[in-house]
Structures are given as structure tokens and as C-alpha cells.
Enzyme design. Structure first.
Site, PDB file in Angstrom:
ATOM      1  N   LYS A   1      14.424  62.261  24.021  1.00  0.00           N
ATOM      2  CA  LYS A   1      13.246  61.385  23.977  1.00  0.00           C
ATOM      3  C   LYS A   1      12.031  62.224  23.646  1.00  0.00           C
ATOM      4  O   LYS A   1      11.965  63.404  23.988  1.00  0.00           O
ATOM      5  CB  LYS A   1      13.027  60.719  25.346  1.00  0.00           C
ATOM      6  CG  LYS A   1      12.185  59.461  25.267  1.00  0.00           C
ATOM      7  CD  LYS A   1      13.036  58.297  24.820  1.00  0.00           C
ATOM      8  CE  LYS A   1      12.325  56.985  24.882  1.00  0.00           C
ATOM      9  NZ  LYS A   1      13.288  55.871  24.875  1.00  0.00           N
TER      10      LYS A   1
HETATM   11  N1  GLU Z   1      13.392  53.781  21.974  1.00  0.00           N
HETATM   12  C1  GLU Z   1      14.566  52.966  22.022  1.00  0.00           C
HETATM   13  C2  GLU Z   1      15.269  53.123  23.358  1.00  0.00           C
HETATM   14  O1  GLU Z   1      14.674  53.460  24.347  1.00  0.00           O
HETATM   15  C3  GLU Z   1      15.463  53.183  20.830  1.00  0.00           C
HETATM   16  C4  GLU Z   1      16.065  54.538  20.715  1.00  0.00           C
HETATM   17  C5  GLU Z   1      16.801  54.785  19.409  1.00  0.00           C
HETATM   18  O2  GLU Z   1      17.009  53.850  18.650  1.00  0.00           O
HETATM   19  O3  GLU Z   1      17.156  55.931  19.182  1.00  0.00           O
HETATM   20  O4  GLU Z   1      16.424  52.832  23.492  1.00  0.00           O
END
Ligand code: GLU
Length: 484
Positions: free
Chosen positions: A115
Site C-alpha cells: 500500500k
Molecule cells: N485500493 C484498493 C483496495 O484497497 C484497490 C487495490 C488494487 O486494486 O490494487 O483494495
């Protein structure tokens, strides 16, 4: 539009977000039989990179702080969004990276968890300034392979959208001009820049599919004191950003649910007869908030509406909004976590004891990363889904339809086909239909795997623990296969 909601006042006696995720993890591993030491290896965050960089804006250099955290590399690339918000911090990014590991394992996308976050309030900058900031942040991550099609693939999150993803992809291609797979360095891109149909709606669509699947399980519904279908169910949603908006809109328009409350940054709307989600969203886009929206009661104390009478509560904004301060007052018997970490570990204990059923974040909002996976595969294969099969499928359908027509000619009018059957049956699936079908399948199968653990084990009394067990088991299996 992506909404940045103000942070809630989480009582100070609560653990941090990361500790909260770890506590929930610990609850699950206590019921598992992992080899010594593996539990810790899985729980800890492998690495977090912090970068401070300057951008010349409005005549002076402004310094920004950003993070990219890699929680687990049991599979690569690692995957997870990048959020833009003023209060982003290391603890939060690490908690979110951990959730990505478990989420990807649960929905069987072949990724580890990661993240990113940038401390910035996007509302304070114009588009050109945001592009400069995003490109500069991307540059810092790309040069360390923290954005890379085979190692680390970001996506949108709170405060970012397909626009930022297009800038990041372009920045990557400028720095890796000969990488033929460059477009796969990030997902959630616009469809005209390497994206895939249905990615923007995917997380909200996944919430809808998750609820539909839950409602197919009579016993599970009964545990939440619910019966019947989603039709007429009263829903309160917190956050009408990308996820909350699509989830509420689809549930209202396609399943007949009644959206009785919408909570936003500047207060909440409440109408027992149901609010029109699209028109509330249009109002927010035009006026910057829900204040003044006609046909509803408005309260400035938005968080109070979390405690309103309803059947289903959908927190779709921020972490920690349901905490020790309000968990006792929540009236919904079913909560589906569209946001990441909206319920603190302490609140989770209280709600569980009160018999509230929680469909956990790592499953409920996995639609986004699922469709990200489809996009990544599309980018690597350099071909749109369905391009090879669609017309061939139509030709085979045509054969059947012609045969049916020939038979019905002999049988008379009574046996003729319904008017739109032919057109509907003949049409081969396009990319959007294939994406939705893949997402629906993923959400059904993942729910079945956690529900199975919930029902088959006496010591597992909630869906979150069941989801952790399924996910951790898969991560552990992957480590074992590596000989660890
Ligand atoms: N930000 C989104 C999540 O928390 C999508 C993550 C992604 O598609 O890699 O799942």
C-alpha cells in the site's frame, strides 16, 4: 470523484489501525496450527519506504512525505492502492498493506500485499499541480522498483482515481521506454490508456455481489436476523465516494434496496422512504456536500446516523469510524465493510458479542483488486478480453437459434420465441460482461470458502476470523511451497 472524509474521533484508549489489524490476525492464528515462527513472519510488514521530495509550486518548493509499504512478498508483484490524504502515516499504510495481503489471498489474485500513501490534501491543488506532485512521487517509487509490472503494482485508493493512475503509467513508460509491459505497472487506468471496462465501479459492484451471495445463504442471513431478499432492505451508507456511491446505486437500482441514510463529510441525509442515490451524488458534485439537498432530513452530526435503525450498514469511507465510542449504539444487524478497517478491534469484540454479523473488509471490498488483476492480465497479454471469441460465440448461438426457428415453424405460433430472446441470446459477451462475470464468480467462491469455515468449525464464531483463517492458510501454504 473521490471523496476524502474527515477523520473520526477514535477514542484514545484504542489501539492504532495496524495494531487493530494485528489483534484480529492474532485471534485467527490462535485457532490455527502454524509451524513455529511462521505466524510472526506472516504478520509483520516486510518493509516500508518513506520518501520526502520537493515540488516547486506557486513560487516556492513544497516538501511532501510519501510511503510505500510492502507487507508480504510471498507472491509477486505485490499489489495495493496509493491514497492521497493529509493525515496519511506509516502505521496506516502498513495496516492497509497487511489487509491487501489477506485480501489478495482470499480472492485468489496472485499478489502479495502493499500500500502507498502521500500526505497531501488533493482539494488544495489544481489539476496541473496535482499532476506535478503525482509524477514526482511516482518517479521516486519507480526508480526503486516500488512501481514495476513484475514487482509492485499500485492502483487507486482514497483521494486518487484513474487520472492519477494514467499519470503514473505515463511516468513509468518515460523512465522505461523499452519495457513492453509498462502499462501493467499500475491498474485502475482509464480505458483509453490501458485500463479495463468496469474497474471504476468494481469495488462497489463487489460489495453488491458480496451481499447477493450472503443473501443466498439462508442460515447466514438468519444469524443476522434477516430473511428474504435485498428487496426493500433499509441501508445506511457512509461515504458516497467511488465505492459507496456504486454500491448504493447498484443495490438501489438493481436489487430494490432502500437507501435510508447517506453520511458525508458535512453531515448526513436521512429519509425512511429512501434517497435517490444518483441525485444525491449529483448534488454533492455540484455543491461540494449534502447540505441543502431537498427531499431528506439533514443533520450536521453525520456520525450519529451510523447509529440509525436499518437492516444493513455500509461504512464506505474511512478506518476506525465504528469504535469503542459508538459500537454499543449500532442498530444494524448486518455490517458490510466497504472501506478498509472501518471497525476497530475493540468495536469488533463488542459487535460480535451483540450478535451483529460483519462481512469483513478483506472480502467485502476485494472487488477492486479482483478487477485490477483482470486489468493487469489484459495489459500483459496485450489483448482485450473477448476479442478472439466474441463473434465465434455469436456464430454458434446463431446456429442454435436458426434450428429453434426451424422447429418452431412446424409447431405453430404457440411455440415461437419470446421477442427479445433472439437478440439477447445471439450477442457474444463484451469485455464489461466478462469482467462482471469474473468478479461475480470470484465474490461467490470467496464467500463460500469463508462461510464454510464459519459453519464447520465450532471455535470460529464470525466471518472475519473465518476470512483470516482462509487467507492465512493460503499465505502459509505459499511460504511452505517455497521451503520456508
Ligand atoms: N485500493 C484498493 C483496495 O484497497 C484497490 C487495490 C488494487 O486494486 O490494487 O483494495
Amino acid at each position: 470523484m473521490s471523496v476524502v472524509t474527515e477523520r473520526p474521533a477514535v477514542p484514545s484508549n484504542e489501539p492504532t489501525f495496524r495494531q487493530s489489524v494485528d489483534l484480529m490476525f492474532n485471534r485467527a492464528v490462535a485457532l490455527m496450527d502454524l509451524p513455529p515462527g511462521l505466524e510472526e513472519k506472516i504478520r509483520v510488514c516486510n518493509a516500508t519506504y518513506t520518501v520526502r521530495f520537493g515540488v516547486r509550486l506557486r513560487g516556492k518548493i513544497q516538501t511532501f512525505t510519501g510511503y510505500r509499504s510492502v507487507h508480504s512478498e510471498h507472491m509477486e508483484p505485490v499489489k495495493g492502492g496509493i491514497r492521497f490524504a493529509p493525515e496519511v502515516n506509516q502505521d496506516e499504510v502498513e495496516a492497509l498493506a497487511a489487509l491487501m495481503t489477506y485480501k489478495c489471498a482470499l480472492v485468489e489474485t496472485p499478489f502479495g500485499g502493499s500500500k502507498g500513501g502521500l500526505c497531501v490534501d488533493p482539494r488544495q491543488y489544481d489539476e496541473h499541480e496535482l499532476e506535478q506532485i503525482t509524477r514526482r512521487f511516482a518517479y521516486e517509487l519507480i526508480k526503486r522498483d516500488l512501481i514495476n509490472p513484475s514487482q509492485n503494482v499500485p492502483a487507486p485508493d482514497m483521494g486518487t482515481s484513474e487520472r492519477e493512475m494514467a499519470w503514473i503509467a505515463d511516468q513509468y513508460r518515460r523512465m522505461h521506454t523499452t519495457d513492453i509491459n509498462g502499462n501493467a505497472c499500475v491498474t485502475g487506468k482509464p480505458t483509453n490508456a490501458g485500463g479495463i471496462q468496469g474497474r471504476t465501479e468494481a469495488t462497489g459492484r463487489g460489495v453488491q455481489y458480496a451481499l447477493r451471495e450472503f443473501f443466498r445463504h439462508t442460515e447466514d442471513k438468519a444469524k443476522a436476523g434477516l430473511a428474504g431478499t435485498l428487496d426493500g432492505k433499509r441501508i445506511v451508507v457512509q461515504g458516497l465516494g467511488n465505492v459507496g456511491f456504486h454500491a448504493a446505486k447498484f443495490l438501489q437500482e438493481e436489487d430494490g434496496a432502500r437507501i435510508t441514510g447517506i453520511i458525508e463529510r458535512d453531515g448526513a441525509l436521512f429519509n425512511p422512504d429512501g434517497l435517490d442515490v444518483q441525485s444525491v451524488r449529483d448534488w454533492i458534485v455540484r455543491h461540494g456536500g449534502v447540505t441543502g439537498y431537498p427531499d431528506a432530513n439533514h443533520t450536521a452530526e453525520g456520525a450519529q446516523v451510523l447509529e440509525a435503525e436499518c437492516d444493513i450498514l455500509i461504512p464506505a469511507a474511512l478506518e476506525g469510524v465504528i469504535n469503542l465510542g459508538n459500537a454499543h449504539n449500532i442498530k444494524a444487524s448486518l455490517i458490510i465493510e466497504a472501506a478498509n478497517g472501518p471497525i476497530t478491534a475493540g468495536a469488533d469484540d463488542i459487535l460480535r458479542e451483540r450478535g451483529v454479523v460483519i462481512i469483513p473488509d478483506m472480502y467485502a471490498n476485494a472487488g477492486g483488486v479482483t478487477v485490477s488483476y483482470f486489468e493487469w492480465v489484459k495489459n500483459l497479454s496485450h489483448i482485450r478480453f473477448g476479442r478472439m471469441q466474441r463473434r465465434q460465440e455469436e456464430a454458434r448461438h446463431e446456429l442454435i437459434v436458426r434450428e429453434l426457428e426451424r422447429l418452431s415453424d412446424h409447431l405453430g405460433d404457440k411455440w415461437s420465441m419470446t421477442p427479445d430472446f433472439k437478440a439477447r441470446y445471439l450477442r457474444g459477451a463484451d469485455e464489461l460482461e466478462l469482467v462482471r462475470s469474473g468478479l461475480d464468480d470470484t465474490m461467490r467462491i470467496a464467500y463460500q470458502s469463508i462461510s464454510e469455515v464459519w459453519h464447520s468449525r465450532k471455535d470460529v464464531t464470525d466471518l472475519r476470523t473465518a476470512a483470516f483463517i482462509v487467507a492465512i492458510d493460503r499465505v502459509a501454504a505459499s511460504y511452505r511451497a517455497k521451503g520456508l
